[in-house]
Motif scaffolding. Structure first.
Motif, short mmCIF file in Angstrom:
data_model
loop_
_atom_site.label_atom_id
_atom_site.label_comp_id
_atom_site.label_asym_id
_atom_site.label_seq_id
_atom_site.Cartn_x
_atom_site.Cartn_y
_atom_site.Cartn_z
N GLY A 78 -6.93 -9.30 17.52
CA GLY A 78 -7.86 -8.77 18.51
C GLY A 78 -8.36 -7.37 18.21
N VAL A 79 -7.89 -6.74 17.13
CA VAL A 79 -8.33 -5.39 16.77
C VAL A 79 -9.31 -5.45 15.61
CG1 VAL A 79 -7.57 -3.13 15.88
CG2 VAL A 79 -6.17 -4.35 17.56
N LEU A 80 -10.40 -4.69 15.71
CA LEU A 80 -11.41 -4.58 14.67
C LEU A 80 -11.44 -3.15 14.15
CD1 LEU A 80 -14.87 -5.97 14.28
CD2 LEU A 80 -14.72 -3.50 14.49
N TYR A 81 -11.63 -3.01 12.83
CA TYR A 81 -11.94 -1.70 12.27
C TYR A 81 -13.15 -1.85 11.37
CZ TYR A 81 -9.57 -2.88 7.85
OH TYR A 81 -9.20 -3.45 6.66
N ALA A 82 -13.96 -0.78 11.29
CA ALA A 82 -15.16 -0.80 10.47
C ALA A 82 -15.18 0.45 9.59
CB ALA A 82 -16.41 -0.84 11.35
N LEU A 83 -15.41 0.23 8.31
CA LEU A 83 -15.49 1.32 7.33
C LEU A 83 -16.97 1.67 7.18
CD1 LEU A 83 -12.95 -0.32 4.94
CD2 LEU A 83 -12.53 1.65 6.43
N ASP A 84 -17.46 2.49 8.11
CA ASP A 84 -18.89 2.76 8.22
C ASP A 84 -19.39 3.89 7.33
OD1 ASP A 84 -17.47 4.64 9.70
OD2 ASP A 84 -18.99 4.77 11.28
N GLU A 85 -18.49 4.52 6.58
CA GLU A 85 -18.89 5.61 5.68
C GLU A 85 -18.32 5.41 4.28
OE1 GLU A 85 -17.82 9.30 7.58
OE2 GLU A 85 -19.26 9.00 9.19
N HIS A 86 -18.16 4.15 3.88
CA HIS A 86 -17.58 3.81 2.56
C HIS A 86 -16.20 4.47 2.41
CE1 HIS A 86 -21.41 2.05 1.33
NE2 HIS A 86 -21.97 3.11 1.90
N ASP A 87 -15.47 4.52 3.50
CA ASP A 87 -14.20 5.23 3.57
C ASP A 87 -13.16 4.71 2.56
OD1 ASP A 87 -15.51 4.51 6.18
OD2 ASP A 87 -14.32 6.18 6.91
N ALA A 88 -12.59 5.62 1.79
CA ALA A 88 -11.39 5.29 1.02
C ALA A 88 -10.27 5.15 2.05
CB ALA A 88 -11.08 6.40 0.02
N HIS A 89 -9.43 4.13 1.89
CA HIS A 89 -8.44 3.86 2.91
C HIS A 89 -7.22 3.15 2.34
CE1 HIS A 89 -10.93 0.27 2.56
NE2 HIS A 89 -9.95 -0.42 3.11
N PHE A 90 -6.15 3.16 3.12
CA PHE A 90 -4.95 2.40 2.83
C PHE A 90 -4.90 1.22 3.79
CE2 PHE A 90 -3.87 6.71 1.51
CZ PHE A 90 -3.30 6.49 0.27
N LEU A 91 -4.64 0.04 3.26
CA LEU A 91 -4.45 -1.15 4.07
C LEU A 91 -3.01 -1.60 3.85
CD1 LEU A 91 -5.66 -3.24 5.98
CD2 LEU A 91 -6.45 -4.50 3.97
N ILE A 92 -2.24 -1.64 4.92
CA ILE A 92 -0.81 -1.87 4.82
C ILE A 92 -0.44 -3.08 5.69
CG2 ILE A 92 1.47 -0.85 5.20
CD1 ILE A 92 -0.17 1.91 5.20
N ALA A 93 0.24 -4.05 5.09
CA ALA A 93 0.73 -5.20 5.85
C ALA A 93 2.18 -4.93 6.26
CB ALA A 93 0.65 -6.47 5.01
N ALA A 94 2.55 -5.37 7.44
CA ALA A 94 3.93 -5.22 7.92
C ALA A 94 4.88 -5.86 6.91
CB ALA A 94 4.07 -5.88 9.29
N PRO A 95 6.11 -5.40 6.86
CA PRO A 95 7.05 -5.91 5.85
C PRO A 95 7.44 -7.37 6.03
CG PRO A 95 8.14 -4.32 7.30
CD PRO A 95 6.69 -4.31 7.66
N ASP A 96 7.31 -7.90 7.23
CA ASP A 96 7.83 -9.23 7.52
C ASP A 96 6.78 -10.31 7.77
OD1 ASP A 96 7.05 -7.89 9.80
OD2 ASP A 96 8.55 -8.84 11.07
N VAL A 97 5.49 -9.95 7.74
CA VAL A 97 4.47 -10.95 8.07
C VAL A 97 3.16 -10.59 7.37
CG1 VAL A 97 3.74 -9.77 10.20
CG2 VAL A 97 3.38 -12.24 9.96
N ASP A 98 2.46 -11.62 6.88
CA ASP A 98 1.13 -11.40 6.29
C ASP A 98 0.17 -10.90 7.37
OD1 ASP A 98 2.02 -12.36 3.86
OD2 ASP A 98 1.06 -14.32 4.08
N LEU A 99 -0.78 -10.09 6.95
CA LEU A 99 -1.86 -9.62 7.81
C LEU A 99 -3.08 -10.47 7.48
CD1 LEU A 99 -3.13 -7.46 9.71
CD2 LEU A 99 -3.52 -6.08 7.65
N GLU A 100 -3.72 -11.04 8.49
CA GLU A 100 -4.91 -11.88 8.27
C GLU A 100 -6.11 -11.29 8.99
OE1 GLU A 100 -4.51 -16.14 8.27
OE2 GLU A 100 -2.31 -15.95 8.26
N LEU A 101 -7.20 -11.17 8.24
CA LEU A 101 -8.41 -10.53 8.74
C LEU A 101 -9.63 -11.40 8.47
CD1 LEU A 101 -7.71 -7.10 6.99
CD2 LEU A 101 -7.29 -7.59 9.40
N ILE A 102 -10.61 -11.32 9.33
CA ILE A 102 -11.95 -11.82 9.01
C ILE A 102 -12.73 -10.58 8.59
CG2 ILE A 102 -14.07 -12.88 9.89
CD1 ILE A 102 -11.62 -14.79 9.62
N SER A 103 -13.18 -10.58 7.33
CA SER A 103 -13.86 -9.43 6.74
C SER A 103 -15.34 -9.73 6.55
CB SER A 103 -13.24 -9.10 5.38
OG SER A 103 -11.87 -8.88 5.49
N VAL A 104 -16.18 -8.78 6.92
CA VAL A 104 -17.62 -8.91 6.76
C VAL A 104 -18.10 -7.76 5.88
CG1 VAL A 104 -19.85 -8.98 7.94
CG2 VAL A 104 -17.83 -10.01 9.02
#
Length: 125
Positions: A78-104
């Motif tokens: 239910g949470v969305l994030y948008a990289l609106d300035e070509h942001d360099a970033h870290f994407l971290i998945a929790a240690p015990d479960v895959d993170l699943e996203l719909i990416s546009v």
């Protein structure tokens, strides 16, 4: 009309997970839609210099943060994030479960893009 099932689309190992690429540049829609799986326990240094990206969390748990030591934003369904300035970033998945996203992505991906993850640099395409 374009109708695709997950098992029918191009699947790319992007570096720390899988990207199911539902819409690509060749579809002439002007954007890409992916179902992105980030493997549990991984941390990815990412940057998109040619694309803007928005991600909507559909499963799992993780965090996204910018490189300036800013806030790590928790990602839950239910949470969305948008990289609106070509942001360099870290994407971290929790240690015990895959993170699943719909990416546009805009502009759209060609389809074969993969990250070259390196501990010293941000992967980009």
């Amino acid at each position: 009309m374009i109708v695709r099932r997950k098992e029918e689309v191009k699947t790319v190992e992007w570096g720390n997970g899988l990207s199911y690429r539902f819409l690509l540049q060749g579809d002439r829609m002007g954007f890409t839609v992916c179902h992105t799986v980030v493997r549990a326990g991984t941390k990815s240094r990412l940057e998109y210099r040619r694309h803007l990206e928005a991600c909507y969390c559909i499963a799992g748990r993780g965090w996204v943060s910018t490189t300036d030591g800013g806030t790590a934003h928790e990602l839950l369904p239910g949470v969305l994030y948008a990289l609106d300035e070509h942001d360099a970033h870290f994407l971290i998945a929790a240690p015990d479960v895959d993170l699943e996203l719909i990416s546009v992505f805009n502009p759209p991906l060609q389809g074969d893009e993969r990250h070259a993850l390196d501990e010293d640099a941000f992967s980009q395409y």
